[in-house]
Design a protein around this motif. Structure first.
Motif, PDB file in Angstrom:
ATOM      1  N   PRO A  59       0.835  -1.205   0.000  1.00  0.00           N
ATOM      2  CA  PRO A  59       0.000   0.000   0.000  1.00  0.00           C
ATOM      3  C   PRO A  59       0.869   1.254   0.000  1.00  0.00           C
ATOM      4  N   THR A  60       0.359   2.308  -0.617  1.00  0.00           N
ATOM      5  CA  THR A  60       1.039   3.601  -0.558  1.00  0.00           C
ATOM      6  C   THR A  60       0.894   4.222   0.825  1.00  0.00           C
ATOM      7  N   ASP A  61      -0.250   3.994   1.433  1.00  0.00           N
ATOM      8  CA  ASP A  61      -0.517   4.502   2.781  1.00  0.00           C
ATOM      9  C   ASP A  61      -1.540   3.581   3.432  1.00  0.00           C
ATOM     10  N   GLY A  62      -1.706   3.724   4.738  1.00  0.00           N
ATOM     11  CA  GLY A  62      -2.598   2.856   5.471  1.00  0.00           C
ATOM     12  C   GLY A  62      -1.936   1.523   5.750  1.00  0.00           C
ATOM     13  N   CYS A  63      -2.691   0.597   6.330  1.00  0.00           N
ATOM     14  CA  CYS A  63      -2.127  -0.710   6.660  1.00  0.00           C
ATOM     15  C   CYS A  63      -3.206  -1.778   6.604  1.00  0.00           C
ATOM     16  N   ALA A  64      -2.770  -3.021   6.535  1.00  0.00           N
ATOM     17  CA  ALA A  64      -3.682  -4.158   6.559  1.00  0.00           C
ATOM     18  C   ALA A  64      -3.035  -5.267   7.365  1.00  0.00           C
ATOM     19  N   ARG A  65      -3.863  -6.048   8.040  1.00  0.00           N
ATOM     20  CA  ARG A  65      -3.390  -7.177   8.843  1.00  0.00           C
ATOM     21  C   ARG A  65      -4.209  -8.421   8.532  1.00  0.00           C
ATOM     22  N   ILE A  66      -3.520  -9.535   8.496  1.00  0.00           N
ATOM     23  CA  ILE A  66      -4.149 -10.850   8.354  1.00  0.00           C
ATOM     24  C   ILE A  66      -3.882 -11.629   9.632  1.00  0.00           C
ATOM     25  N   ALA A  67      -4.934 -12.013  10.347  1.00  0.00           N
ATOM     26  CA  ALA A  67      -4.801 -12.728  11.621  1.00  0.00           C
ATOM     27  C   ALA A  67      -3.836 -12.006  12.557  1.00  0.00           C
ATOM     28  N   GLY A  68      -3.856 -10.680  12.497  1.00  0.00           N
ATOM     29  CA  GLY A  68      -3.025  -9.872  13.370  1.00  0.00           C
ATOM     30  C   GLY A  68      -1.650  -9.539  12.834  1.00  0.00           C
ATOM     31  N   TYR A  69      -1.252 -10.089  11.682  1.00  0.00           N
ATOM     32  CA  TYR A  69       0.081  -9.863  11.109  1.00  0.00           C
ATOM     33  C   TYR A  69       0.005  -8.797  10.016  1.00  0.00           C
ATOM     34  N   ASP A  70       0.931  -7.864  10.061  1.00  0.00           N
ATOM     35  CA  ASP A  70       0.970  -6.769   9.104  1.00  0.00           C
ATOM     36  C   ASP A  70       1.420  -7.276   7.738  1.00  0.00           C
ATOM     37  N   GLN A  74       5.283  -8.084   8.006  1.00  0.00           N
ATOM     38  CA  GLN A  74       5.289  -9.488   8.435  1.00  0.00           C
ATOM     39  C   GLN A  74       4.718 -10.370   7.327  1.00  0.00           C
ATOM     40  N   SER A  75       5.199 -10.132   6.116  1.00  0.00           N
ATOM     41  CA  SER A  75       4.590 -10.772   4.943  1.00  0.00           C
ATOM     42  C   SER A  75       4.745 -12.291   4.945  1.00  0.00           C
ATOM     43  N   LEU A  76       5.849 -12.815   5.448  1.00  0.00           N
ATOM     44  CA  LEU A  76       6.021 -14.273   5.464  1.00  0.00           C
ATOM     45  C   LEU A  76       5.002 -14.933   6.383  1.00  0.00           C
ATOM     46  N   ALA A  77       4.757 -14.328   7.538  1.00  0.00           N
ATOM     47  CA  ALA A  77       3.745 -14.859   8.451  1.00  0.00           C
ATOM     48  C   ALA A  77       2.360 -14.780   7.808  1.00  0.00           C
ATOM     49  N   VAL A  78       2.087 -13.710   7.068  1.00  0.00           N
ATOM     50  CA  VAL A  78       0.806 -13.575   6.382  1.00  0.00           C
ATOM     51  C   VAL A  78       0.645 -14.669   5.341  1.00  0.00           C
ATOM     52  N   ARG A  79       1.698 -14.924   4.554  1.00  0.00           N
ATOM     53  CA  ARG A  79       1.583 -15.905   3.466  1.00  0.00           C
ATOM     54  C   ARG A  79       1.345 -17.316   3.979  1.00  0.00           C
ATOM     55  N   ARG A  80       1.776 -17.597   5.196  1.00  0.00           N
ATOM     56  CA  ARG A  80       1.499 -18.926   5.767  1.00  0.00           C
ATOM     57  C   ARG A  80       0.031 -19.087   6.120  1.00  0.00           C
TER      58      ARG A  80
END
Length: 255
Positions: A59-70, A74-80
């Motif tokens: 993202p250019t701005d803002g944020c997103a989390r998957i199961a609490g991971y940014d 924390q992209s590797l944790a998200v991809r799992r």
């Protein structure tokens, strides 16, 4: 579903490209057990949203989390914890279905009895038992879509991100994909984009309607209609009418 764990969080997501702003501050939450549909005209930001959540685009701005991971830091944790199915499913046409799924399972760290167990479950859920020995390149679009969905289920992700999973399918194939998504149960959440309003209405607990990169509405389809509207399709048309162009105040008239 009150109190269910939030699996997808998007906070003021912005994505700018050199010549346009694809997302202009989008926020929403999706909880475990929910199926949510991303709807909107072409160019409204659906695929951009999914790609950001899948860590394929920052993202250019803002944020997103998957199961609490940014998703950025924390992209590797998200991809799992996710499975992402783009509109054009990237498959190896020369491989047989069973070879491909076993290969994908091993890439995700599955081995031995655990791999065999997950393959059986994914094949059963995807309705692929009759085509296991066939080369992927000989399959119809509907069956290729099912192979992609079976691949998504191998590692039992918390979150499924599906870009146009119903596109180009005949009615019987749509029924099969719908049954698969509805059968996923309360253990995960699904976010899928589609232009098929009837299927979105039948499938999703919540519709996230984008218009020109903004979130126009986020609610159950049967709650989106206002006075004078009788169908979800009418509400969708109202919410996705083109936004008016705003003239630059400093621009001279006729320039």
């Amino acid at each position: 579903m009150a109190g269910a764990e939030t699996l997808i969080e998007a906070d003021n997501l912005v994505r700018r490209f050199p010549r346009c702003e694809a997302l202009g501050g989008v926020s929403f939450r999706i909880r475990r057990g929910e199926i949510a549909a991303l709807l909107g005209p072409n160019g409204s930001g659906k695929t951009t949203t999914l790609r950001i959540l899948a860590t394929a685009l920052a993202p250019t701005d803002g944020c997103a989390r998957i199961a609490g991971y940014d998703v950025t830091f924390q992209s590797l944790a998200v991809r799992r914890r996710i499975a992402y199915l783009p509109e054009n499913v990237p498959l190896y046409p020369e491989m047989r279905v069973e070879e491909y799924l076993a290969f994908r399972g091993r890439l995700r760290g599955l081995r031995g009895a655990r791999l065999a167990e997950r393959l059986r479950d994914a094949v059963e859920r995807g309705g692929l038992g009759d085509v296991l020995r066939r080369s992927i390149g000989t399959l119809s679009r509907g069956y290729r879509q099912r192979v992609g969905l079976a691949d998504c289920l191998l590692h039992e992700p918390d979150v499924l991100l599906l870009d146009e999973p119903l596109a180009g399918l005949d009615p019987a194939q749509v029924d099969a994909v719908r049954a698969l998504l509805q059968g996923l149960g309360p253990d995960r959440c699904v976010l899928f984009s589609t232009h098929v309003l009837d299927e979105a209405e039948r499938l999703c607990h919540r519709a996230l309607i984008l218009n020109a990169g903004r979130l126009a509405a986020a609610d159950a389809p049967d709650r989106l209609a206002t006075a004078g509207e009788t169908t979800f399709a009418e509400a969708y048309r109202r919410l996705t009418t083109p936004l008016p162009l705003v003239r630059n105040p400093g621009q001279r008239r006729g320039a």
